[in-house]
Motif scaffolding. Structure first.
Motif, PDB file in Angstrom:
ATOM      1  N   VAL A   1       0.848  -1.196   0.000  1.00  0.00           N
ATOM      2  CA  VAL A   1       0.000   0.000   0.000  1.00  0.00           C
ATOM      3  C   VAL A   1       0.882   1.243   0.000  1.00  0.00           C
ATOM      4  O   VAL A   1       1.679   1.456   0.917  1.00  0.00           O
ATOM      5  CB  VAL A   1      -0.934   0.033   1.229  1.00  0.00           C
ATOM      6  N   ASP A   2       0.740   2.039  -1.039  1.00  0.00           N
ATOM      7  CA  ASP A   2       1.487   3.289  -1.149  1.00  0.00           C
ATOM      8  C   ASP A   2       0.565   4.426  -0.694  1.00  0.00           C
ATOM      9  O   ASP A   2      -0.476   4.674  -1.291  1.00  0.00           O
ATOM     10  CB  ASP A   2       1.926   3.496  -2.599  1.00  0.00           C
ATOM     11  N   ILE A   3       0.954   5.097   0.384  1.00  0.00           N
ATOM     12  CA  ILE A   3       0.122   6.169   0.941  1.00  0.00           C
ATOM     13  C   ILE A   3       0.780   7.515   0.666  1.00  0.00           C
ATOM     14  O   ILE A   3       1.902   7.775   1.106  1.00  0.00           O
ATOM     15  CB  ILE A   3      -0.086   5.989   2.457  1.00  0.00           C
ATOM     16  N   LYS A   4       0.068   8.362  -0.052  1.00  0.00           N
ATOM     17  CA  LYS A   4       0.524   9.722  -0.325  1.00  0.00           C
ATOM     18  C   LYS A   4      -0.515  10.696   0.230  1.00  0.00           C
ATOM     19  O   LYS A   4      -1.401  10.303   0.987  1.00  0.00           O
ATOM     20  CB  LYS A   4       0.739   9.932  -1.824  1.00  0.00           C
ATOM     21  N   SER A   5      -0.427  11.944  -0.138  1.00  0.00           N
ATOM     22  CA  SER A   5      -1.406  12.911   0.344  1.00  0.00           C
ATOM     23  C   SER A   5      -1.692  13.955  -0.730  1.00  0.00           C
ATOM     24  O   SER A   5      -0.886  14.166  -1.639  1.00  0.00           O
ATOM     25  CB  SER A   5      -0.907  13.601   1.623  1.00  0.00           C
ATOM     26  N   ARG A   6      -2.842  14.584  -0.607  1.00  0.00           N
ATOM     27  CA  ARG A   6      -3.204  15.692  -1.478  1.00  0.00           C
ATOM     28  C   ARG A   6      -3.803  16.791  -0.610  1.00  0.00           C
ATOM     29  O   ARG A   6      -4.239  16.540   0.526  1.00  0.00           O
ATOM     30  CB  ARG A   6      -4.197  15.263  -2.558  1.00  0.00           C
ATOM     31  N   SER A   7      -3.812  17.996  -1.118  1.00  0.00           N
ATOM     32  CA  SER A   7      -4.302  19.133  -0.343  1.00  0.00           C
ATOM     33  C   SER A   7      -5.697  19.534  -0.818  1.00  0.00           C
ATOM     34  O   SER A   7      -5.916  19.733  -2.014  1.00  0.00           O
ATOM     35  CB  SER A   7      -3.336  20.317  -0.469  1.00  0.00           C
ATOM     36  N   VAL A   8      -6.614  19.613   0.116  1.00  0.00           N
ATOM     37  CA  VAL A   8      -7.961  20.100  -0.169  1.00  0.00           C
ATOM     38  C   VAL A   8      -8.162  21.383   0.642  1.00  0.00           C
ATOM     39  O   VAL A   8      -8.369  21.346   1.852  1.00  0.00           O
ATOM     40  CB  VAL A   8      -9.029  19.063   0.223  1.00  0.00           C
ATOM     41  N   MET A   9      -8.013  22.534  -0.025  1.00  0.00           N
ATOM     42  CA  MET A   9      -8.141  23.831   0.644  1.00  0.00           C
ATOM     43  C   MET A   9      -7.237  23.906   1.872  1.00  0.00           C
ATOM     44  O   MET A   9      -7.638  24.340   2.949  1.00  0.00           O
ATOM     45  CB  MET A   9      -9.597  24.083   1.037  1.00  0.00           C
ATOM     46  N   GLY A  10      -6.002  23.425   1.708  1.00  0.00           N
ATOM     47  CA  GLY A  10      -5.039  23.494   2.803  1.00  0.00           C
ATOM     48  C   GLY A  10      -5.073  22.318   3.755  1.00  0.00           C
ATOM     49  O   GLY A  10      -4.241  22.231   4.660  1.00  0.00           O
ATOM     50  N   VAL A  11      -6.009  21.390   3.561  1.00  0.00           N
ATOM     51  CA  VAL A  11      -6.109  20.209   4.423  1.00  0.00           C
ATOM     52  C   VAL A  11      -5.433  19.033   3.724  1.00  0.00           C
ATOM     53  O   VAL A  11      -5.791  18.674   2.605  1.00  0.00           O
ATOM     54  CB  VAL A  11      -7.581  19.846   4.719  1.00  0.00           C
ATOM     55  N   SER A  12      -4.453  18.432   4.385  1.00  0.00           N
ATOM     56  CA  SER A  12      -3.732  17.299   3.811  1.00  0.00           C
ATOM     57  C   SER A  12      -4.526  16.022   4.074  1.00  0.00           C
ATOM     58  O   SER A  12      -4.725  15.622   5.227  1.00  0.00           O
ATOM     59  CB  SER A  12      -2.337  17.190   4.440  1.00  0.00           C
ATOM     60  N   VAL A  13      -5.000  15.388   2.989  1.00  0.00           N
ATOM     61  CA  VAL A  13      -5.786  14.151   3.115  1.00  0.00           C
ATOM     62  C   VAL A  13      -5.059  13.018   2.404  1.00  0.00           C
ATOM     63  O   VAL A  13      -4.308  13.247   1.463  1.00  0.00           O
ATOM     64  CB  VAL A  13      -7.204  14.332   2.529  1.00  0.00           C
ATOM     65  N   PRO A  14      -5.273  11.772   2.859  1.00  0.00           N
ATOM     66  CA  PRO A  14      -4.514  10.642   2.293  1.00  0.00           C
ATOM     67  C   PRO A  14      -5.028  10.169   0.941  1.00  0.00           C
ATOM     68  O   PRO A  14      -6.206  10.297   0.625  1.00  0.00           O
ATOM     69  CB  PRO A  14      -4.692   9.554   3.354  1.00  0.00           C
ATOM     70  N   ILE A  15      -4.083   9.624   0.167  1.00  0.00           N
ATOM     71  CA  ILE A  15      -4.405   8.921  -1.076  1.00  0.00           C
ATOM     72  C   ILE A  15      -3.703   7.575  -1.005  1.00  0.00           C
ATOM     73  O   ILE A  15      -2.483   7.519  -0.809  1.00  0.00           O
ATOM     74  CB  ILE A  15      -3.916   9.677  -2.327  1.00  0.00           C
ATOM     75  N   THR A  16      -4.448   6.507  -1.136  1.00  0.00           N
ATOM     76  CA  THR A  16      -3.847   5.165  -1.075  1.00  0.00           C
ATOM     77  C   THR A  16      -3.823   4.525  -2.451  1.00  0.00           C
ATOM     78  O   THR A  16      -4.745   4.692  -3.248  1.00  0.00           O
ATOM     79  CB  THR A  16      -4.636   4.249  -0.115  1.00  0.00           C
TER      80      THR A  16
END
Length: 228
Positions: free
Chosen positions: A94-109
């Protein structure tokens, strides 16, 4: 009004100018935070629809996997199924990265799991049945759904926290800070006008006193000339 103004404020023109600038910044910040709040709420409900779909898919997949496992236990026996499970090779990356939603860092798996054969799983042909193969396949599918469900539920949690924090900041600016700034501006402006009126009256009194002294001096000088 005294309760709605900034404590310890000095009623000066410099303070009034500074306060007007602070009010403009607060109003601008309020507008930006409202835009952020609305964008976060939209993203929240978009993902909420996805959460519902992923959860239903995960529940369905787990139900089918458990039914297949029950069939394998009936066909092979519980002990044989347990023995086969100990031979299964772990192959989930499982590769876990992140993206920003209006300054909120949320995970992407990103789940790296290729479809596996019996040989890939590691248990023996001789001691297992097709029901066990089907159960293993169903559970592998379930794992993908569960990982995705974890991603979207964590995203929902993070967005909900940020929405609540942003709402508090918007309300604080709208109902406390901006009205307090505006009331303080009115208070300073009123005090400056009062001070101007007081200064005007004081100057008028000083001028009247000076004029009286000048007139008195002129009269005294005139009397002195007349006596001579």
């Amino acid at each position: 009004m005294a309760q709605d103004i900034i404590d310890g404020i000095n009623p000066t023109r410099m303070e009034l100018l500074s306060l007007k600038n602070r009010t403009k910044l607060a109003v601008k910040g309020h507008g930006l935070l409202k835009e952020k709040r609305d964008a976060l709420i939209k993203e929240f409900f978009d993902i909420l629809d996805r959460v519902k779909g992923v959860r239903e898919a995960a529940e369905k997949s787990l139900k089918e996997a458990n039914e297949a496992l029950l069939e394998a236990q009936i066909a092979m026996g519980d002990l044989a199924v347990r023995k086969a499970s100990l031979s299964v090779k772990e192959s989930i990356d499982v590769d876990i990265k992140s993206r920003s939603v209006m300054g909120v860092s949320v995970p992407i798996t990103n789940v790296k799991m290729e479809e596996r054969s019996i040989i890939d799983r590691g248990y023996s042909f001789a001691d297992t049945t097709i029901q066990l193969d089907e159960a293993a396949k169903k559970f592998e599918e379930s794992v993908k759904f569960l990982i995705e469900l974890g991603e979207v539920e964590k995203t929902i949690f993070l967005l909900a926290e940020e929405i609540e924090a942003t709402k508090r900041r918007v309300n604080a600016l709208e109902h406390i800070m901006i009205p307090r700034f505006e009331n303080t501006e009115k208070y300073i402006d009123m005090r400056l006008q009062e001070m101007e009126r007081e200064n005007f009256v004081r100057l008028k009194m000083i001028r009247s006193t000076i004029e009286k002294k000048d007139n008195g001096a002129k009269e005294a000088a005139a009397e002195e000339v007349a006596l001579k």
